[in-house]
Design an enzyme around this catalytic site. Sequence first.
Site, PDB file in Angstrom:
ATOM      1  N   GLU A  12       2.431  -4.180  -7.155  1.00  0.00           N
ATOM      2  CA  GLU A  12       2.546  -5.138  -8.261  1.00  0.00           C
ATOM      3  C   GLU A  12       3.902  -5.030  -8.947  1.00  0.00           C
ATOM      4  O   GLU A  12       4.006  -4.983 -10.175  1.00  0.00           O
ATOM      5  CB  GLU A  12       1.417  -4.909  -9.274  1.00  0.00           C
ATOM      6  N   LYS A  37       4.150 -11.232   6.932  1.00  0.00           N
ATOM      7  CA  LYS A  37       3.351 -10.284   6.162  1.00  0.00           C
ATOM      8  C   LYS A  37       2.532  -9.478   7.161  1.00  0.00           C
ATOM      9  O   LYS A  37       1.507  -9.949   7.675  1.00  0.00           O
ATOM     10  CB  LYS A  37       2.425 -11.028   5.181  1.00  0.00           C
ATOM     11  N   THR A  41      -3.680  -7.241   2.095  1.00  0.00           N
ATOM     12  CA  THR A  41      -4.900  -6.579   1.624  1.00  0.00           C
ATOM     13  C   THR A  41      -5.344  -7.177   0.295  1.00  0.00           C
ATOM     14  O   THR A  41      -4.554  -7.760  -0.444  1.00  0.00           O
ATOM     15  CB  THR A  41      -4.668  -5.062   1.435  1.00  0.00           C
ATOM     16  N   GLU A 109       7.699  -8.754   4.420  1.00  0.00           N
ATOM     17  CA  GLU A 109       7.249  -8.167   3.153  1.00  0.00           C
ATOM     18  C   GLU A 109       6.186  -7.108   3.397  1.00  0.00           C
ATOM     19  O   GLU A 109       5.120  -7.380   3.954  1.00  0.00           O
ATOM     20  CB  GLU A 109       6.689  -9.241   2.224  1.00  0.00           C
ATOM     21  N   GLY A 112       2.743  -2.522  -0.789  1.00  0.00           N
ATOM     22  CA  GLY A 112       3.010  -1.353  -1.609  1.00  0.00           C
ATOM     23  C   GLY A 112       4.415  -0.829  -1.370  1.00  0.00           C
ATOM     24  O   GLY A 112       5.371  -1.589  -1.261  1.00  0.00           O
TER      25      GLY A 112
END
Length: 224
Positions: A12, A37, A41, A109, A112
Amino acid sequence: MAVLFVTGTGTEIGKTVTTAAIAAVALAEGRSVAVLKPAQTGVAAHEPGDAAEVERLAGAVTTLELARYPEPLAPATAAARAGLPTVGPQEIAEAAAKLAASHDLVLVEGAGGLLVRFDAEGHTLADAARLAAAPVLVVVQAGLGTLNTTALTALALRQYGLDSPGVVVGSWPAEPDLAARCNLADLPQAAGAPLLGRIPEGAGTLPPTTFRTAAAGWLSGPLG
């Protein structure tokens, strides 16, 4: 940079919006862009994921997901709990190379941070980037604590023999505190790489046309 991996110093942190800004700038320059990607998740099968969000904000990009897991966990854990196959670094590198054959820029990307596990063998985004021989952009936080996590990520990149064009602050506050303001000068030293941009806090909520027009002003150097 035909292929650019995008990672963060945590979750985030603004990776998706940063990826969208880079894509928007490249599209405005007339370049074709693909967004990969490897593992999405925390998103149900019928819901749009990060790649779809990049497309919404940036415009006409090619998107590809290699795997999707319903629980918001590290890919290896989410795959095991869902009883689904994992994604390995070879599969990621091959998918990036295939997209690069037909696009000017491929943005990969991660999920995390750099060393989040993708499979039971402990492979990470760093392993995939090394196989792809691609640089890794690091998206960082603005405030207190970011120098440590940035330095740790930079150390890991060096240990894997990976290059990084620099770092981007993924969510720059409208009213930055003292730590955030000081970090602008200190982040390049912590990263061993230049500061290449600041994405304004809440940029992802802007209308897509506004986002695309403003994106170039948020990035610098090879990104903008």
